[in-house]
Scaffold this motif. Structure first.
Motif, short mmCIF file in Angstrom:
data_model
loop_
_atom_site.label_atom_id
_atom_site.label_comp_id
_atom_site.label_asym_id
_atom_site.label_seq_id
_atom_site.Cartn_x
_atom_site.Cartn_y
_atom_site.Cartn_z
N ASP A 63 18.16 45.97 1.76
CA ASP A 63 17.20 46.69 0.03
C ASP A 63 15.77 46.13 0.03
O ASP A 63 15.07 46.58 -0.76
N VAL A 64 15.49 45.54 1.15
CA VAL A 64 13.57 45.08 1.22
C VAL A 64 12.69 46.72 2.00
O VAL A 64 11.68 47.21 1.51
N GLY A 65 14.02 46.99 2.57
CA GLY A 65 12.97 48.11 3.47
C GLY A 65 13.74 49.53 2.24
O GLY A 65 12.92 50.42 2.18
N GLN A 66 14.37 49.17 1.11
CA GLN A 66 14.79 50.77 0.45
C GLN A 66 13.42 50.23 -0.70
O GLN A 66 12.89 51.53 -1.12
N CYS A 67 12.63 48.75 -0.64
CA CYS A 67 11.78 48.90 -1.59
C CYS A 67 10.75 49.33 -1.41
O CYS A 67 9.45 49.70 -1.64
N ILE A 68 10.15 48.88 0.44
CA ILE A 68 9.72 49.80 0.85
C ILE A 68 9.15 50.91 0.78
O ILE A 68 8.09 52.03 0.40
N THR A 69 10.23 51.88 0.29
CA THR A 69 9.98 53.69 0.59
C THR A 69 10.28 53.48 -0.53
O THR A 69 9.45 55.07 -1.01
N GLU A 70 10.19 53.45 -1.86
CA GLU A 70 10.62 53.74 -2.97
C GLU A 70 8.67 53.19 -4.00
O GLU A 70 8.80 53.82 -4.85
N SER A 71 8.68 51.86 -2.89
CA SER A 71 7.23 51.91 -3.78
C SER A 71 6.16 52.29 -3.54
O SER A 71 5.59 53.30 -2.48
#
Length: 377
Positions: A25-33
């Motif tokens: 989930d943190v990796g997904q946040c990196i992609t989207e931020s």
């Protein structure tokens, strides 16, 4: 992410599963931020890679998939990174309010001025009101306002009209505790006394039983400080549901008698209390008060020991109205509660300040043993 509930017997596996899910989930946040937020998530990702759940313990928030600002990984980060994490939560904060601050200042000023006032009650007697008129008005208003919340509550309306159940916890927290807290705060004469709501066993019971581990707990106690390391449990309360059974009421009645007798007996077998009550003037005023909330009725009792005999007697009783009613119907409740307040304050004052008579011979009667069984003692 749906974090797993941790099973303490196999928590490593569950915690590692949660950690892997959190990393995704943190990796997904990196992609989207972007910008500073992206930097924050990248730093969190770096820190999470260093996490060993077994070294954290099963109750660490990360093991349940929670990022906690007070725990790892934030404990190893600069404040500037943590501030970015806090940003979405700032919406819940309020700016300082001038009116609230002024109210605080006024309250503190008023209370500080009261500290310097003479709280000596002088030569008082039982059966006399100790609070001044304005204080009685204030106490009555606060108790009625507390009851008004109950009268307006849909829960208690359903109880009255549809006989919906009210559990003991709700009854205590919503009805009884507010009333007791109002009436037993700032007692006349300002004695040192404090409330205990069911959180610890009775010291008097522990003294009789020989151990705090098996001491009985009252739903409520008031403890009065009578001297250095001399504390007397002077009020006990037991309650149940608003519609408690007669059997429950009788059990509570008997339990309160045991508490009262145990408390009186501590003045014979606890050194610091024995020293105080070695004077007849102190013994003559030794009284323990109890409140039995028998369903929707409050009963105020007192126990004294005279001529070696323990005497337990009803002082007042009143119905607790759980719906809007007439002044004449609610007055007995207010009167009973104010009676409790007054007699407790008067008793403490007389024990503390009545002049010693010079008679230091404690009651010659033998101390009567409280009969008990392992089950209900």
């Amino acid at each position: 992410m749906e974090a797993l509930v941790i099973d303490t017997e196999a928590w490593y596996e569950d915690a590692n599963t949660n950690l892997r899910s959190l990393k995704r989930d943190v990796g997904q946040c990196i992609t989207e931020s972007a910008s500073y937020e992206k930097t924050m998530w990248e730093r969190i990702e770096t820190e999470l890679k260093e996490i060993n759940v077994e070294s954290l313990g099963f109750d660490h928030p990360i093991c349940s998939g929670v990022l906690d600002i007070k725990s790892e990984p934030f404990t190893n980060m600069p404040g500037s990174v943590s501030d970015i994490f806090k940003e979405p939560f700032r919406r819940y904060k309020l700016e300082q309010n001038h009116d609230v601050m002024e109210a605080c200042k006024e309250f503190i000023r008023n209370e500080e001025s009261k500290i310097n006032m003479d709280d000596d009650l002088g030569n008082i007697n039982y059966g006399e009101w100790l609070d001044k008129t304005e204080e009685l008005h204030d106490l009555t208003k606060r108790m009625l306002e507390s009851m008004l919340k109950i009268w307006k509550s849909p829960k208690y309306e359903a109880y009255i009209k549809k006989e919906k159940s009210i559990n003991e916890g709700s009854y205590v927290c919503e009805v009884l505790a507010p009333l007791i807290n109002i009436v037993m705060s700032d007692l006349p004469g300002k004695p040192t006394a404090w409330d205990i709501w069911g959180e610890e066993g009775s010291s008097a019971s522990a003294t009789r039983k020989g151990s705090r581990k098996i001491a009985r707990r009252a739903d409520y106690m008031m403890v009065a400080q009578l001297g250095k390391k001399a504390e007397l449990e002077i009020v006990y309360l037991e309650t149940g549901r608003p519609n408690s059974s007669q059997d429950k009421r009788v059990r509570d009645h008997k339990k309160l008698i045991r508490f009262s007798k145990d408390s009186i007996d501590t003045t014979r077998n606890i050194k610091n209390l024995k020293k105080i009550f070695n004077q007849s003037s102190k013994r003559q005023n030794l009284t323990i008060f109890t409140i039995n909330i028998a369903g929707d009725v409050i009963e105020l009792y007192a126990m004294r020991k005279e001529s070696g005999i323990y005497k337990y007697c009803l002082i007042e009783e009143a119905t607790i109205p759980l719906h809007m009613t007439s002044p004449s119907a609610v007055y007995p409740l207010i009167h009973t509660l104010l009676t409790l307040r007054t007699v407790v304050a008067c008793t403490i004052h007389k024990i503390l300040y009545n002049p010693d008579s010079g008679d230091s011979d404690h009651s010659s009667s033998e101390m009567v043993v409280t009969v008990s069984t392992p089950k209900n003692s």
